[in-house]
Motif scaffolding. Structure first.
Motif, short mmCIF file in Angstrom:
data_model
loop_
_atom_site.label_atom_id
_atom_site.label_comp_id
_atom_site.label_asym_id
_atom_site.label_seq_id
_atom_site.Cartn_x
_atom_site.Cartn_y
_atom_site.Cartn_z
N CYS A 71 0.83 -1.20 0.00
CA CYS A 71 0.00 0.00 0.00
C CYS A 71 0.87 1.26 0.00
CB CYS A 71 -0.90 0.03 1.24
SG CYS A 71 -2.14 -1.28 1.32
N ASP A 72 0.38 2.31 -0.62
CA ASP A 72 1.02 3.62 -0.51
C ASP A 72 0.60 4.21 0.83
OD1 ASP A 72 2.20 3.59 -3.11
OD2 ASP A 72 0.23 4.00 -3.94
N LEU A 73 1.55 4.85 1.54
CA LEU A 73 1.30 5.34 2.89
C LEU A 73 1.40 6.85 2.96
CD1 LEU A 73 3.52 2.80 4.91
CD2 LEU A 73 1.16 2.52 4.14
N TYR A 74 0.62 7.43 3.87
CA TYR A 74 0.66 8.86 4.13
C TYR A 74 0.62 9.07 5.65
CZ TYR A 74 -0.88 13.74 4.36
OH TYR A 74 -0.98 15.09 4.66
N ASP A 133 -7.26 -1.78 13.44
CA ASP A 133 -6.36 -1.87 14.59
C ASP A 133 -5.81 -0.49 14.97
OD1 ASP A 133 -6.72 -4.59 14.75
OD2 ASP A 133 -4.87 -5.10 13.67
N HIS A 134 -5.52 0.31 13.97
CA HIS A 134 -5.05 1.68 14.20
C HIS A 134 -6.07 2.45 15.02
CE1 HIS A 134 -3.18 5.60 13.00
NE2 HIS A 134 -4.43 6.02 13.09
N CYS A 135 -7.33 2.34 14.64
CA CYS A 135 -8.40 3.07 15.33
C CYS A 135 -8.66 2.50 16.73
CB CYS A 135 -9.69 3.02 14.51
SG CYS A 135 -9.62 3.95 12.97
N ARG A 136 -8.69 1.18 16.83
CA ARG A 136 -9.01 0.56 18.12
C ARG A 136 -7.92 0.81 19.17
NH1 ARG A 136 -13.31 -2.79 16.41
NH2 ARG A 136 -12.88 -3.84 14.43
N SER A 137 -6.71 1.10 18.71
CA SER A 137 -5.60 1.34 19.65
C SER A 137 -5.60 2.76 20.18
CB SER A 137 -4.26 1.04 18.97
OG SER A 137 -4.03 1.96 17.90
N LEU A 148 2.30 7.67 7.88
CA LEU A 148 2.42 6.39 8.56
C LEU A 148 3.85 5.86 8.37
CD1 LEU A 148 -0.88 4.67 7.36
CD2 LEU A 148 -0.37 5.28 9.74
N GLU A 149 4.42 5.32 9.43
CA GLU A 149 5.76 4.75 9.34
C GLU A 149 5.74 3.34 8.79
OE1 GLU A 149 7.70 5.05 13.07
OE2 GLU A 149 7.73 7.25 13.10
N GLU A 150 4.65 2.62 9.03
CA GLU A 150 4.50 1.28 8.49
C GLU A 150 3.05 1.06 8.10
OE1 GLU A 150 5.31 -1.79 11.29
OE2 GLU A 150 4.26 -0.81 12.94
N GLY A 151 2.85 0.07 7.22
CA GLY A 151 1.51 -0.18 6.73
C GLY A 151 1.12 -1.64 6.84
N PRO A 152 0.09 -2.05 6.12
CA PRO A 152 -0.36 -3.44 6.15
C PRO A 152 0.71 -4.38 5.62
CG PRO A 152 -1.99 -1.99 5.13
CD PRO A 152 -0.75 -1.20 5.26
N PRO A 153 0.62 -5.66 5.92
CA PRO A 153 1.62 -6.63 5.44
C PRO A 153 1.53 -6.80 3.93
CG PRO A 153 -0.23 -7.76 6.46
CD PRO A 153 -0.41 -6.31 6.75
N THR A 154 2.61 -7.32 3.35
CA THR A 154 2.64 -7.57 1.90
C THR A 154 2.43 -9.04 1.58
OG1 THR A 154 5.06 -7.72 2.01
CG2 THR A 154 4.10 -5.58 1.42
N SER A 155 2.08 -9.82 2.58
CA SER A 155 1.69 -11.21 2.36
C SER A 155 0.69 -11.59 3.44
CB SER A 155 2.89 -12.16 2.39
OG SER A 155 3.44 -12.24 3.69
#
Length: 360
Positions: A42-45, A241-245, A47-54
């Protein structure tokens, strides 16, 4: 930690796995139970890290996703037919081509989370638990519809689902929602279903910047391959997960494509070519991509998927038959269900001498 999540879906401008037949049951003995799949980064904005790639896709999940997307696809094709036969009237916006968005989103959240969406919402209605019969019957304006035949295509609702609204990402309201959700760190995922066209105008002709995942400005964003159900699923899990945290809202842009025009009055080929639509169908169709992934990884085979297709066709045809023969709501119930748990009160109708009584 907040456990409830709100998902707001806009545009640019639940099925279960089929019970296999005998042949499918015998064949399933040789199928893989799961497979690890690579997905597009994914392209990120902001964010330091994003969803997994697998991610891991199980056979049960694959069958469920495939069947659900096929139901939505065939339901939309049937809706197109019923509209042309004048069983469906008024506004009708179809989502065929965008099935990976609603199915992938549902796979990434909890049934108790809340979804708010605009129109082009038939697929979300189904993934939120409404039956094909209740959706098609609502489209034909019958009293057994999910909104008692009074809402039609643009006003459908279900448990934890507040969808089918006519407003599509209005700029002022959207900016205000971004602002207050960021101020209060609300657990809200904003979703832009970027199907490349705002009604009849391409995004390149209407937007100086087409990077919609950055439009939240002070809200983190993701740009996701919206034609791959696994990409949508994993991005949704990440966003939830981002929101729930307790980190506040996040914005997801799902890059997708609609095969039909904007609405039934739009042939969809005056602002794009037939070749473009055919190219998308042949190379990026979300059902085709999942089908190929399942067969290539031995999660299913052609024969089993054909059985699912036949079962889906039967379900939709039976629902359509019911939707065209069920009774319409009686005139005396025209003003029912305006308010919830209120004493009955009179509502003036289109004729000022006629008054209707509203019941919840």
């Amino acid at each position: 930690m907040r456990k409830m999540l709100a998902v707001v879906v806009s545009h640019v401008f639940s099925g279960v796995a089929q019970k296999p037949g005998l042949r499918g049951l015998l064949a399933s003995l040789n199928f893989s139970n799961d497979v690890t799949c690579d997905i597009k980064k994914c392209d990120l904005y902001r964010l330091e890290e994003g969803p997994p790639t697998s991610t891991v896709l199980t056979r049960a999940e694959a069958l469920k996703y495939y069947r659900t997307m096929q139901v939505i696809r065939r339901m939309e094709m049937k809706s197109d037919q019923l509209y042309k036969q004048k069983f469906i009237r008024g506004f009708c916006h179809l989502c065929d081509g965008q099935e990976a968005c609603c199915v992938g989103l549902e796979a990434g959240i909890n049934p108790t989370d809340h979804i708010i969406t605009s129109y082009r919402a038939h697929g979300f209605c189904y993934t939120r638990g409404l039956s094909v019969k209740s959706i098609l019957t609502e489209l034909t304006g019958r009293q057994e519809g999910c909104a008692k035949g009074k809402g039609g295509s643009m006003h459908m609702y279900g448990k934890h689902f507040y969808g089918g609204n006519g407003i599509v990402g209005a700029q002022g309201q959207l900016a205000e929602a971004y602002n207050i959700s960021a101020l209060w760190k609300l657990p809200c995922v904003f979703i832009c279903e970027n199907n490349r066209y705002g009604m009849g105008t391409s995004i390149e002709r209407s937007s100086a910047s087409t990077e919609y995942y950055k439009r939240g400005f002070f809200i983190p964003g993701l740009r996701v391959n919206g034609m791959d159900i696994l990409s949508v699923r994993e991005a949704t899990k990440f966003a939830a997960d981002h929101c729930r945290s307790g980190k506040g809202p996040i914005l997801m842009e799902l890059q997708t494509y609609r095969y039909h025009g904007h609405s039934m009055s739009d042939p969809g080929i005056s602002y794009r070519t037939r070749e473009e639509v055919r190219d998308m169908r042949s190379k990026s169709d979300p059902i085709m991509l999942l089908r190929e992934r399942m067969i290539n990884n031995n999660l299913s085979n052609v024969e089993e998927l054909k059985e699912i297709d036949a079962d889906v066709k039967k379900e939709v045809e039976e629902a359509a038959q019911f939707a065209t023969t069920a009774p319409e709501p009686p005139l005396e119930e025209l003003a029912h269900h305006i308010y919830y748990q209120n004493p009955p009160f009179e509502v003036r109708g289109t004729n000022k001498w006629i008054k209707y009584m509203s019941f919840s």
